[in-house]
Scaffold this motif. Structure first.
Motif: not given
Length: 1430
Positions: A68-72, A86-87, A133-134, A164-166
């Motif tokens: 998910f980090q990489q996707i973010a 992100v909308v 939502l990240y 997840h966005f840590v």
């Protein structure tokens, strides 16, 4: 992520509890960890909590979070936001901005959602805007967003997705789940570098205990005796671990001795001892068939599932434990305990869904055109089924006088007719589906006309003639059959016949006309025309006249195999009718209903026992989770044994089914389209009241009468139920009924409606049938579910599982009042077992004699336990892997463990030549001060000092690891020469994405096709080439979502991607998206096709140098990429491999000698897999100083290619096996130069040498040194006869024409031959040299002139003066060490050596200056983050 595996519902419940304790300022990491485990415990059972601890210790879900980090990062995140939404492609950092974006969302394209995304359970319609939502769960920012988004999702205003966005800290974590081996090296030839490594070590282990002495403490308390204590420690170590070789007679029974020691220690210690013995075997060596397992083989069975240790690792075993836990706990909760658990687990899982269901083709409406058993034209064919076993050429269809192959086609007559090859033993039948209206006659409808005509011919003449005559008078393709065609045909062929009598209204040839339609409707097949081959429906693509012939031949071949087995195994079919035999197979069903027979199945979970069990209180009911809701509903509706049916319009069919079947109980749930009120639910409440008060027979009669159309109408008009009672009640108890009916609340209907929406996932008013927990939702109003469908459903449910479960439950002896319980239990167990994923069949492992050789560790009473059986020889690599797994598993989960000692007798050599550690811990570890310890490491203690060791990492298949820090030579560890401790740090650099690629039109792999892998922002990050072996390719990646594309240039010009499996994007999507979110191997399949205008082009043809490719070439290892001008420059490409400090020292000297003798720019390609950290650090400085290019290439040994275990042999394999895929297509020629070679000429000459059509050139071995004659093994035996007067070539120097090499698929041939020969441990003793020499007849070798390689061992001194390169071959006679040989043989070697030593010294000094400068300014920039170290 762990909780999510049990379903999104639990995941979101857990996320909501996480909000509560964000504000607590926890005093330490440990207490935070304990709190999270406690919170998770509310949603998990004790067993699952233990598995959660293991998965946290393994970091099994870290890649999922990292993905998910990489996707973010691809979004990319706005600056200074710890959480953002992100909308539809635009991002916001506050809820205010987000609301603005939502208003305009509809105009922008919807984002792509991954399978691993977390969607908030809401309405989730396709037309809603999507908000992603990240954020990090539990932070303040997350809570603010979550509150707004979850409310809106429940109201059905948007779809809410969480990723997840840590906010990352650059800490590296230690991983586990891999093995480390210290293998003992042969020291026949000394190959150790003499350069001393200076390292300061102060980490003497505190608990350094040897034979009872704690040396750490002794040294502290007696600082004056440091040296003497060191000596004593060394002496004690050496004396306990004596490494003197064993005599042959001592070796023979070692395995048995080890086993007997394990069997005799107390049970508690036995696994620890097995671990110690197998992992430290070389120094412990002085000790005082039904399964198809040979002595020495190993096997591990968990609940009967076979776990292959070569394929499985800690991560996949955790998954197995996890899925098994679900079933074991389910059975435990349903009250099935102890030894009966395994009986249910071992039920033969014919619950596997059949791929191909067949219809019964013994039906009167089928008109058979021929009958192979009776027709005279087949009378000369043999009739014995034995003929099936006679050998024939492949593809020949045997002609036997039996109806083995039956094709039925159901046609609307006006469609088209099929031509039949009578010589093939195919029996053909037709079902003509024609108008059933009696008024329509043969003059109005061509179908009816044809039907009557056929009946006439078959009655007057015979059926065969009817069809042959019809076939020869074919309708032109594309035309439809008309009445005129039929009448004209009739006049022409049968002039005497009376057309009106045959085709007219009063035709006597009209029998059975409706039968075809009835058969067609009853069979439930789709649109006409339909073909059935032996009852199995053919798809519409297969019915295409162009394809049909090929399809039929293929089906005939497949069926022949089936018949052959039946004849061979059972001697069956001698006296039975073949068609009857076919129609009695398990896959034959009375009707085909895709909904019932599909393999996509959803099941309810009945294993929970809820606190409340009432649905009259809707609010209370709505708080339960889906498992508990299901439990309440199943308790209230006593009506389900094998069957639950929920729906209104279905009740009629159900009741009919109930009255005709004794095997099912029926229950009904209401799912109204509106809100239930007193008035609109009268009908349903009446049925329900009768269910609660009447006997089942009366209730059935009442319901059937009440549901008649006229009564339903009366109710709708407002008639009261009691007025209807007199007409519809038979022998009913009126008072009880009325009392119940009048006191009924509507509340329970609200609960039922809620249940349908939330658990069964139905829309309001949608109908569904639930059979033993399996949910079948009927999609639309039109879709009917008739009595035949109920029969089919019952048949399928009973046959696949319910019958077997019933017999097992009967054996449990439940007494009479528990009969209803037993019925419930059957339903619940059926739902549990059939919902569990299907793997291979479980094996029941039994040992005949288990007194002396089986170690038994029993489980604790009345707990959920695993049944684990391990079969192992304690002195094998398998034992090294297995023991730690068993030890960890024992601490984690309760299990009944049996370990069978499967020893080999008569050992002739040491069974284990390595020390081994498996890194795996059952829980996260903390330091004494409650801070998190960095993680598990492999620690070797008490290792003897005398042997020379080499370190190997044994990691899961998809890991690519590299050594990142170690001053020592990890290839040659000699503890005698090291003070203190040898440390090495490895890093997990990449996770591998593997795949297989095929060309759809040819079915062959497209050799030389290139794929690239990247992200939206950066599309080209890694690339690869497809091999012809299995169409295999591999790409380096890391956790995240990646886009796979064809490489720009020829690949993209000629090919396009058509389909793909195991990826994350839909099959028809243009971009292939692959998500890597676990440590498991990811293997995808890609099918490509040439573009229509490029059918005749070849990827590897001369056009390869088109500009597009040049622009897009980057390195394979992500190193410096090649510039477009390189082609114009003349570049020498040189490839080399090295491992260990000595060979790296030689390698530097070799590069220097190459550069000294050429004016051409040089590019070196080094194999990265085995280079030491120090070499990788300094090579860039060297390239800068000496002006050459270099690139580090790496390739992971494919899992399907026979693995080598010895490091030296692996490196030899890399020299020869992957030449076609290691380098970009743009590299035309490459020269391999051994690391220990010194070049004295310009290699450009060698590159430009004409190879005369051969793909590579090697130098033959010299013959001139006469005293070595006895050592020239290629002059006698196998090699002499195989080479047949050709020369045997040496592999220290060769030149490869990669274009030619790829064109003739030389790499694939070499790998094929290697795969065949390498299974025998005695063949290919010098792998890199023996393989090309062995293949000399298939892949030609051009013999290079002798002066290209001079080596003292084989060549005489006179020829040395003309030598262009000098190789330091081993000398089998003198065994002289490499270093002294180099100094003695090559005068210039020492000069090069000193030059490089000076250079490295300068580099080191510069580095130290920089570090000092940096530490004073203290603003160090952090290095790029990798995914951990090992």
């Amino acid at each position: 992520e762990f909780i999510r595996e049990d379903g999104e519902e639990k995941f979101w419940q857990f996320v909501d509890t996480r909000q509560i304790f964000t504000s607590l300022s926890l005093e330490s990491v440990r207490s935070y960890y304990n709190l999270i485990i406690k919170k998770a415990g509310q949603f998990l059972t004790d067993l699952q909590v233990n598995l959660l601890k293991l998965s946290l210790s393994l970091r099994a879900y870290s890649p999922a979070v990292h993905a998910f980090q990489q996707i973010a990062s691809d979004e990319p995140p706005p600056d200074g936001c710890t959480a953002f939404v992100v909308v539809h492609g635009q991002n916001a950092c506050s809820t205010k901005d987000m609301k603005k974006l939502l208003k305009t969302a509809a105009g922008r394209p919807r984002p792509y959602l991954y399978k691993s995304d977390h969607q908030y359970p809401g309405v989730n319609g396709t037309d809603l805007p999507v908000a992603v939502l990240y954020a990090e769960i539990g932070t303040k920012e997350f809570n603010t967003f979550h509150k707004v988004l979850s409310e809106r999702a429940q109201e059905g205003k948007l779809i809410y997705v969480l990723r997840h966005f840590v906010s990352t800290k650059n800490e590296k974590m230690l991983l586990s789940g891999y093995g480390v081996e210290l293998a003992i090296k042969s020291t026949e030839y000394k190959a150790v570098d003499d350069t001393q490594v200076k390292v300061t070590t102060d980490n003497e282990d505190e608990n350094d205990e040897v034979q009872g002495f704690l040396f750490g403490k002794l040294k502290k308390s007696h600082p004056d005796l440091q040296e003497e204590l060191g000596e004593l420690r060394k002496h004690l170590l050496e004396s306990t671990n004596d490494m003197t070789p064993l005599k042959v007679w001592e070796l023979q029974d070692l395995s048995f001795q080890a086993a007997s020691r394990i069997m005799t220690v107390p049970k508690f210690d036995s696994l620890k001892l097995m671990q110690d013995l197998s992992q430290n075997f070389p120094s412990k060596a002085r000790l005082s068939e039904s399964m198809g397992i040979q002595p020495g083989d190993a096997g591990l069975f968990i609940n009967g599932i076979h776990v292959d240790l070569d394929i499985h690792n800690a991560f996949s075993i955790l998954d197995i434990l996890r899925t098994e836990a679900k079933i074991l706990e389910g059975l435990h909760n349903l009250g099935i305990k102890g030894s009966s658990v395994s009986k249910f687990l071992h039920l033969p899982s014919s619950t596997t869904v059949e791929d191909s269901y067949a219809l019964d083709i013994r039906h009167s409406s089928i008109m058979w055109a021929n009958d192979i058993e009776k027709d005279s034209m087949y009378r000369h064919w043999p009739s014995s089924v034995q003929e099936l076993l006679r050998a024939t050429f492949p593809g020949v269809i045997r002609q036997i006088r039996r109806n083995f192959y039956n094709l039925v086609s159901q046609l609307l007559c006006a469609h088209y007719l099929i031509c039949i090859y009578v010589s093939v033993s195919l029996r053909i039948g037709f079902v003509l589906v024609v108008s059933a209206d009696d008024k329509v006659d043969g003059y109005l409808d061509a179908g009816v006309a044809l039907f009557r005509l056929l009946n006439y011919i078959s009655e007057e003449y015979d059926e065969a003639q009817a069809f042959t005559s019809m076939v020869y008078n074919r309708v032109e393709v594309g035309e439809t059959l008309s009445v005129d065609t039929v009448t004209a045909y009739l006049k022409k062929k049968f002039p005497k016949a009376n057309a009106a009598r045959i085709l007219g209204v009063d035709s006597s040839y009209d029998d059975n006309r409706k039968a075809g339609g009835v058969f067609y409707r009853k069979s439930g097949l789709g649109a006409l025309p339909v073909g059935l081959f032996n009852g199995i429906p053919l798809s519409s693509e297969e019915m295409d006249p162009e394809e049909l012939e090929t399809v039929l031949l293929q089906k005939i071949m497949e069926t022949t195999n089936f018949f052959q087995r039946a004849v061979f195994m059972v001697g069956y079919l001698f006296c039975v009718d073949v068609v009857d035999f076919l129609m009695e197979q398990a896959n034959v069903v009375p009707r085909i209903n895709p909904l019932i027979l599909s393999s996509e199945r959803r099941y309810l979970d009945f294993t929970s026992s809820p606190v409340a069990d009432d649905w009259d209180d809707t609010t209370m009911f709505s708080y339960l989770d889906s498992k508990d809701k299901t439990a309440v509903v199943s308790k209230k509706i006593k009506g389900f044994i094998f069957y639950n049916v929920f729906s209104k319009s279905l009740i009629h069919g159900v009741c009919l089914q109930k009255s005709s079947s004794s095997n099912c109980r029926v229950g009904v749930i209401n799912n109204p389209s509106g809100k239930p009120t007193e008035d609109n639910s009268a009908l349903y409440r009446a049925v329900w009241a009768s269910l609660l008060t009447q006997s089942s027979k009366n209730m059935l009669d009442f319901s059937l009468k009440l549901l008649k159309e006229e009564n339903v109408e009366l109710l709708k008009q407002g008639t009261k139920i009691k007025h209807l009672l007199k007409q519809v009640s038979g022998g009913m108890d009126h008072d009880a009924f009325e009392k119940k009916f009048n006191t009924m609340e509507v509340d329970f209907l609200h609960s039922q409606q809620k249940y349908c929406k939330e658990v069964l996932k139905l829309k309001a008013g949608q109908r569904a049938v639930v059979s033993n927990g399996r949910v079948l939702s009927l999609l639309d109003e039109e879709e009917e579910f008739s009595v035949e469908d109920f029969h089919l459903l019952e048949k399928i449910t009973l046959r696949t599982s319910a019958e077997k479960i019933k017999s097992k439950i009967k054996q449990m002896n439940l007494n009479a009042q528990k009969y209803a319980l037993a019925s419930d239990l059957i339903m619940k167990v059926d739902a549990l077992l059939t919902a569990s994923p299907k793997g291979e069949a479980r094996k029941d492992v039994k040992f005949l004699k288990d007194k002396h050789s089986v170690l038994q560790l029993a489980q604790r009473e009345d707990e959920v336990f695993y049944d684990v059986v391990a079969i192992v020889d304690p002195l094998t690599r398998d034992a090294q892997k297995l023991a730690p797994l068993l030890v960890v598993r024992k601490t984690l989960v309760t299990s009944k463990l049996q370990v069978f000692m499967n020893c080999r007798a008569k050992l002739s050599e040491m069974p284990l030549k390595s020390f081994y550690q498996y890194v795996l811990e059952p829980d996260v570890t903390f330091f004494g001060n409650n801070s998190l310890s960095p993680g598990p490491v492999a620690r070797f203690t008490e290792i003897p000092e005398s042997p020379l060791l080499t370190l190997n990492m044994i990691t899961p298949e998809s890991w690519m690891v590299e050594a990142v820090r170690s001053p020592y030579d990890l290839d040659n560890i000699h503890l005698q020469e090291v003070n203190g401790v040898v440390n090495a740090e490895y890093e997990l650099e990449y996770l591998l994405l593997e795949g297989h690629c095929f060309d759809l039109s040819t079915g062959q792999p497209p050799r030389g096709l290139q794929f690239t892998l990247g992200m939206r922002q950066e599309p080209l990050m890694h690339d690869t080439i497809v091999m012809a072996n299995l169409g295999y390719f591999q790409l380096k990646a890391n956790p995240g979502a990646w886009i796979l594309r064809l490489r720009e240039g020829r690949s993209e010009d000629i090919y396009q991607i058509q389909a793909h499996d195991a990826t994350d994007s839909p099959v028809d999507a243009g971009d292939v998206i692959v998500v890597l979110n676990s440590f498991h191997s990811k293997i995808i399949k890609v099918r490509v096709q040439k573009k229509p205008d490029k059918l005749n082009e070849d990827l590897l043809s001369e056009g390869t140098e088109s500009k597009g490719l040049w622009d897009s070439i980057t390195s394979f290892a992500g190193g410096p990429s090649v510039d477009g001008d390189d082609k114009k420059k003349d570049v020498l490409n040189i490839f080399s491999v090295a491992s260990g400090h000595l060979y790296e020292r030689f390698l530097r000297i070799m590069t220097l000698s190459v550069l000294q003798h050429t004016k051409t720019p040089v590019k070196f390609w080094f194999l990265k897999n085995y280079l030491s950290p120090s070499f990788k650090d300094t090579i860039s400085h060297m390239a800068k100083a000496y002006g050459f290019q270099y690139e580090l290439v790496q390739y992971k040994w494919p899992r399907w290619l026979h693995q080598q275990t010895e490091k030296q042999r692996i490196i030899w394999g890399y020299k020869i096996l992957f030449l076609d895929v290691l380098f970009p297509l743009a590299v035309d020629k490459i020269i391999f130069v051994d690391a220990d070679q010194i070049v004295r000429a310009d290699l450009k000459e060698l590159r430009d040498l004409d190879l005369e059509g051969a793909p590579y050139g090697y130098t033959p071995f010299c013959d001139s040194r006469k005293e070595m004659e006895g050592y020239r093994f290629w002059k006698t035996g196998y090699w002499a006869s195989h080479l047949a007067h050709r020369k045997y070539h040496i592999s220290a120097l060769y030149v490869v024409d990669l274009k030619k090499f790829r064109k003739i698929a030389a790499g694939d041939r070499l790998r094929g031959q290697y795969q065949a020969l390498s299974q025998d441990p005695n063949s290919l003793s010098n792998l890199d040299q023996d393989l090309p020499n062995n293949m000399i007849h298939q892949v030609a070798i051009k013999s290079l002139p002798q002066e290209w390689l001079w080596c003292e061992t084989w060549c005489d001194d006179n020829s040395k003066t003309t030598a262009k390169t000098i190789d330091l071959c081993n000398n089998p006679k003198t065994k002289e060490p490499k270093l002294s040989a180099a100094v003695r043989i090559v005068p210039e070697w020492s000069k090069y050596d000193n030059e490089i030593k000076q250079f490295l010294k300068r580099v080191k000094e510069q580095k130290e200056e920089i570090t000092e400068g940096r530490s004073s300014s203290s603003s160090s920039s952090s290095p790029p983050q990798h995914t951990g170290k090992t």
